[in-house]
Design a protein around this motif. Sequence first.
Motif, PDB file in Angstrom:
ATOM      1  N   LEU A   1     -16.874   2.896  -7.016  1.00 27.16           N
ATOM      2  CA  LEU A   1     -15.702   3.720  -6.733  1.00 27.16           C
ATOM      3  C   LEU A   1     -15.496   3.932  -5.238  1.00 27.16           C
ATOM      4  O   LEU A   1     -14.378   3.841  -4.739  1.00 27.16           O
ATOM      5  N   VAL A   2     -16.561   4.201  -4.520  1.00 21.67           N
ATOM      6  CA  VAL A   2     -16.444   4.443  -3.077  1.00 21.67           C
ATOM      7  C   VAL A   2     -16.032   3.172  -2.346  1.00 21.67           C
ATOM      8  O   VAL A   2     -15.094   3.183  -1.540  1.00 21.67           O
ATOM      9  N   VAL A   3     -16.704   2.079  -2.624  1.00 24.90           N
ATOM     10  CA  VAL A   3     -16.373   0.811  -1.963  1.00 24.90           C
ATOM     11  C   VAL A   3     -14.968   0.368  -2.357  1.00 24.90           C
ATOM     12  O   VAL A   3     -14.177  -0.074  -1.507  1.00 24.90           O
ATOM     13  N   GLY A   4     -14.642   0.511  -3.625  1.00 24.15           N
ATOM     14  CA  GLY A   4     -13.300   0.145  -4.082  1.00 24.15           C
ATOM     15  C   GLY A   4     -12.223   0.968  -3.407  1.00 24.15           C
ATOM     16  O   GLY A   4     -11.184   0.446  -2.996  1.00 24.15           O
ATOM     17  N   PHE A   5     -12.449   2.274  -3.275  1.00 24.74           N
ATOM     18  CA  PHE A   5     -11.476   3.141  -2.615  1.00 24.74           C
ATOM     19  C   PHE A   5     -11.296   2.749  -1.156  1.00 24.74           C
ATOM     20  O   PHE A   5     -10.168   2.702  -0.654  1.00 24.74           O
ATOM     21  N   VAL A   6     -12.379   2.442  -0.468  1.00 18.73           N
ATOM     22  CA  VAL A   6     -12.292   2.040   0.940  1.00 18.73           C
ATOM     23  C   VAL A   6     -11.522   0.727   1.069  1.00 18.73           C
ATOM     24  O   VAL A   6     -10.633   0.598   1.918  1.00 18.73           O
ATOM     25  N   VAL A   7     -11.829  -0.235   0.228  1.00 20.55           N
ATOM     26  CA  VAL A   7     -11.146  -1.532   0.280  1.00 20.55           C
ATOM     27  C   VAL A   7      -9.664  -1.364  -0.041  1.00 20.55           C
ATOM     28  O   VAL A   7      -8.795  -1.913   0.658  1.00 20.55           O
ATOM     29  N   LEU A   8      -9.351  -0.591  -1.065  1.00 20.52           N
ATOM     30  CA  LEU A   8      -7.949  -0.377  -1.428  1.00 20.52           C
ATOM     31  C   LEU A   8      -7.198   0.376  -0.337  1.00 20.52           C
ATOM     32  O   LEU A   8      -6.011   0.118  -0.106  1.00 20.52           O
ATOM     33  N   THR A   9      -7.863   1.284   0.345  1.00 18.82           N
ATOM     34  CA  THR A   9      -7.224   2.009   1.444  1.00 18.82           C
ATOM     35  C   THR A   9      -6.902   1.073   2.600  1.00 18.82           C
ATOM     36  O   THR A   9      -5.816   1.148   3.184  1.00 18.82           O
ATOM     37  N   VAL A  10      -7.817   0.176   2.917  1.00 21.35           N
ATOM     38  CA  VAL A  10      -7.562  -0.801   3.974  1.00 21.35           C
ATOM     39  C   VAL A  10      -6.390  -1.705   3.590  1.00 21.35           C
ATOM     40  O   VAL A  10      -5.500  -1.965   4.411  1.00 21.35           O
ATOM     41  N   VAL A  11      -6.360  -2.153   2.349  1.00 20.62           N
ATOM     42  CA  VAL A  11      -5.254  -2.993   1.883  1.00 20.62           C
ATOM     43  C   VAL A  11      -3.940  -2.214   1.931  1.00 20.62           C
ATOM     44  O   VAL A  11      -2.910  -2.740   2.373  1.00 20.62           O
ATOM     45  N   TYR A  12      -3.961  -0.951   1.506  1.00 17.82           N
ATOM     46  CA  TYR A  12      -2.750  -0.119   1.511  1.00 17.82           C
ATOM     47  C   TYR A  12      -2.219   0.070   2.931  1.00 17.82           C
ATOM     48  O   TYR A  12      -1.017  -0.064   3.175  1.00 17.82           O
ATOM     49  N   VAL A  13      -3.094   0.378   3.861  1.00 18.15           N
ATOM     50  CA  VAL A  13      -2.660   0.592   5.253  1.00 18.15           C
ATOM     51  C   VAL A  13      -2.095  -0.698   5.836  1.00 18.15           C
ATOM     52  O   VAL A  13      -1.033  -0.690   6.474  1.00 18.15           O
ATOM     53  N   ALA A  14      -2.775  -1.812   5.610  1.00 21.72           N
ATOM     54  CA  ALA A  14      -2.285  -3.089   6.136  1.00 21.72           C
ATOM     55  C   ALA A  14      -0.938  -3.454   5.522  1.00 21.72           C
ATOM     56  O   ALA A  14      -0.019  -3.883   6.238  1.00 21.72           O
ATOM     57  N   LEU A  15      -0.792  -3.261   4.232  1.00 16.43           N
ATOM     58  CA  LEU A  15       0.464  -3.570   3.561  1.00 16.43           C
ATOM     59  C   LEU A  15       1.595  -2.648   4.027  1.00 16.43           C
ATOM     60  O   LEU A  15       2.724  -3.092   4.224  1.00 16.43           O
ATOM     61  N   SER A  16       1.283  -1.389   4.250  1.00 18.53           N
ATOM     62  CA  SER A  16       2.291  -0.439   4.739  1.00 18.53           C
ATOM     63  C   SER A  16       2.773  -0.806   6.137  1.00 18.53           C
ATOM     64  O   SER A  16       3.981  -0.792   6.412  1.00 18.53           O
ATOM     65  N   ILE A  17       1.837  -1.134   7.009  1.00 14.77           N
ATOM     66  CA  ILE A  17       2.201  -1.518   8.373  1.00 14.77           C
ATOM     67  C   ILE A  17       3.025  -2.795   8.364  1.00 14.77           C
ATOM     68  O   ILE A  17       4.051  -2.899   9.042  1.00 14.77           O
ATOM     69  N   TRP A  18       2.597  -3.782   7.585  1.00 15.47           N
ATOM     70  CA  TRP A  18       3.325  -5.045   7.513  1.00 15.47           C
ATOM     71  C   TRP A  18       4.738  -4.834   6.987  1.00 15.47           C
ATOM     72  O   TRP A  18       5.702  -5.364   7.541  1.00 15.47           O
TER      73      TRP A  18
END
Length: 88
Positions: A8-25
Amino acid sequence: MFALLQLLVVGFVVLTVVYVALSIWSRRVRRAKLINEWNDEGRIGDQDAFVQDGLQEYDESLRRKLILGVYVVPIVVIGTIIYLTNFY
């Protein structure tokens, strides 16, 4: 139990990185489209104000909210896989 917490912790961190990158893009793409629209239509006035107004509309749009699916879809898929594996 520790393995689930670690997932859960690793998944949340990975999904947060993907979310931020996708939002910026996505925001950069929208900004570029607004600038191209300004240039193509040959408008006069303040380009920065036009772009800011367009980005403000974008921030309130459905497209922006759909990016939150980055969190929802993987959780639903993992939950479904766990359920099917354990109960079928």
